[in-house]
Design an enzyme around this catalytic site. Structure first.
Site, mmCIF file in Angstrom:
data_model
loop_
_atom_site.group_PDB
_atom_site.id
_atom_site.type_symbol
_atom_site.label_atom_id
_atom_site.label_comp_id
_atom_site.label_asym_id
_atom_site.label_seq_id
_atom_site.Cartn_x
_atom_site.Cartn_y
_atom_site.Cartn_z
ATOM 1 N N ASP A 261 30.943 -9.281 79.888
ATOM 2 C CA ASP A 261 31.071 -8.852 78.503
ATOM 3 C C ASP A 261 30.301 -9.812 77.595
ATOM 4 O OD1 ASP A 261 32.203 -7.036 76.605
ATOM 5 O OD2 ASP A 261 33.633 -8.592 76.034
ATOM 6 N N GLU A 308 26.415 -6.744 80.036
ATOM 7 C CA GLU A 308 26.760 -5.937 78.859
ATOM 8 C C GLU A 308 25.779 -6.326 77.759
ATOM 9 O OE1 GLU A 308 27.718 -5.066 75.232
ATOM 10 O OE2 GLU A 308 28.963 -6.830 75.604
ATOM 11 N N ASP A 361 35.037 1.498 74.465
ATOM 12 C CA ASP A 361 34.978 1.271 73.023
ATOM 13 C C ASP A 361 34.383 2.451 72.258
ATOM 14 O OD1 ASP A 361 36.157 -1.251 72.867
ATOM 15 O OD2 ASP A 361 34.273 -2.309 73.216
#
Length: 471
Positions: A261, A308, A361
């Site tokens: 992430d 990411e 998300d």
């Protein structure tokens, strides 16, 4: 040639006691994945669940959430009775997690199970192997929840890890690899900060002098404040990134592939004064860069990682990613602005990427489509009409077809998009509190019709390639 997978958090699985867990339904979902030609099951972080019920605000980089422990396995071991578990009514929680009730029930039931637990060699081996992080975590939890004792927290972590590794082994044996997710930062209110404050940028009082976040942009005029303490990368470099390597090594015990992430933070990270009310006064600082990933490869070998790489990326981030060779992410929901020449349009994809309709998300495809301006919708349908996919008459399946037909060698689709669900099934809306991390699929939705839909699309764009090379 491409491999396929489905994104579904553990908490979104069906189960008997209010939240998806490592229960028989998880094993059945592995069977479902296998029967539809999938190679991957992508989940969200398995760590302790923090503020706002977010799996990204864990108070440990190593410990797992006790909410995922399967109570029926504890019944089979004689640590709980069906009557004790059934005394909690979750009839209204079949399609949504009621976290308050789940937390309350697990706290009571796991304490009962612990009171009946008698240990054994496996338990002692677990404590020995994981002693370093386990001692830190249990010490922190003993302060956070006084009265239970450190041994209780050892017990629940033992049950968490034992049950998860058993499920992961079953998935791997059936040709399904697990994609996990590693948050970049850790929480100030957590075991890592308490045990290792020297790893962070602190003031003379031992408090964080800066916090992580994002600068102002078109989506947030004041930027974002994340409240996380920021790493002291000079310290980490001086230790050979020891803590990070231990953290990553533990995560590769849990997962086969790891999504990093906020990958940009390894190149540059945004820091904001700890007392700031907005992110406007922050600045970028250099991260550990290529040195970190060279050390990672030397110590852990050729592990499988997804970067990411969403959002605004600088040339230096792109160069770092190119140098280390990790696949990035392509999101179809970012592609179809009517006046944009977006890098997310599927005809622009390189092979070394992981393609999504959306992530946890993002809204579901149907929710996203319903909110699109008319000009964007017209562009989307123009693109679909001139693509080489077989049109299905359903926009969610058409976008999935675009993903599967693209050059990207791996495609991961949120289960909600195969199901054709709207915004009510969205997992998370960033920068909001409430109604996040709650959606659950029902047993009835995982039916033969859904299996046929997924398998039909898979066979139409069939492949065998996997992340990191050929299978």
């Amino acid at each position: 040639m491409k491999s396929c997978g489905i994104l579904l958090p553990i908490f979104s699985l069906p189960s008997s006691y209010g939240i998806g867990c490592f229960s028989k339904e998880a094993y059945q979902f592995v069977d479902f994945l296998k029967s539809t030609g999938q190679s991957y099951w992508q989940i969200l972080p398995l760590g302790t669940i923090g503020e706002g019920n977010s799996p990204y605000l864990s108070y440990s980089s190593f410990a797992g959430s006790v909410l995922y422990i399967d109570l029926k396995q504890l019944q089979a071991e004689g640590l709980l009775t069906p009557e004790e578990c059934d005394s909690w009514d979750f009839a209204d929680s079949e399609d949504k997690v009621d976290y308050d009730r789940v937390f309350m029930s697990r706290e009571i039931l796991l304490w009962i199970a612990y009171s009946r637990f008698r240990g054994g060699k496996d338990y002692e081996d677990f404590k020995h192997v994981h002693k370093e992080w386990l001692d830190d975590f249990c010490r922190y939890m003993d302060l956070k929840q006084p009265g239970k004792g450190r041994e209780y927290f050892c017990f629940v972590q033992y049950k968490f890890l034992s049950q998860w590794l058993k499920l992961k082994q079953y998935a791997n044996a059936n040709g399904i690899s697990i994609i996990g997710d590693l948050p970049f930062y850790v929480a100030k209110e957590g075991a890592d900060f308490q045990a290792h404050p020297q790893m962070f940028q602190l003031d003379e009082q031992g408090e964080p002098r800066v916090q992580g976040g994002c600068p102002p942009d078109a989506f947030a005029e004041n930027g974002q404040l994340w409240s996380n303490p920021v790493y002291d990368w000079d310290y980490h470099r001086s230790t050979g990134f020891d803590w990070w390597l231990k953290r990553l090594s533990h995560n590769f015990l849990l997962y086969d592939v790891l999504r990093l992430d906020h990958f940009r933070g390894f190149d540059e990270y945004f820091v904001i004064p700890a007392d700031a009310e907005t992110a406007a006064g922050g600045n970028w600082e250099k991260g550990p860069g290529l040195d970190f990933f060279k050390t990672l490869k030397e110590r852990l070998g050729d592990v499988k990682i997804i970067a990411e790489d969403l959002g605004f990326l600088t040339d230096s981030v792109r160069e770092l990613q190119k140098e280390i060779g990790y696949p990035g992410m392509k999101i179809l929901e970012f592609a179809f602005g009517a006046w944009d020449d977006s890098a997310y349009l599927p005809h622009k994809y390189e092979e070394n990427c992981v393609v999504y309709t959306g992530t946890h998300d993002n809204d579901t495809v149907l929710g996203w489509y319903g909110d699109m301006p008319e000009a964007d919708k017209n562009f989307l349908h123009h693109y679909l009409d001139h693509s080489t996919i077989v049109r299905t008459g359903e926009v969610n399946l058409d976008l999935i077809s675009l993903a599967l037909e693209s050059r990207g060698n791996t495609v991961i689709i949120p289960l909600q998009d195969y199901l054709g669900l709207g915004s009510r099934a969205r997992i998370n809306t960033p920068s909001t509190v409430g109604d996040n991390w709650e959606w659950r699929v029902t047993k009835e939705q995982l039916n033969s019709e859904l299996r046929k839909t997924i398998l039909t699309l898979h066979d139409r764009y069939r492949s065998e390639e996997t992340i990191g090379g050929n299978s």
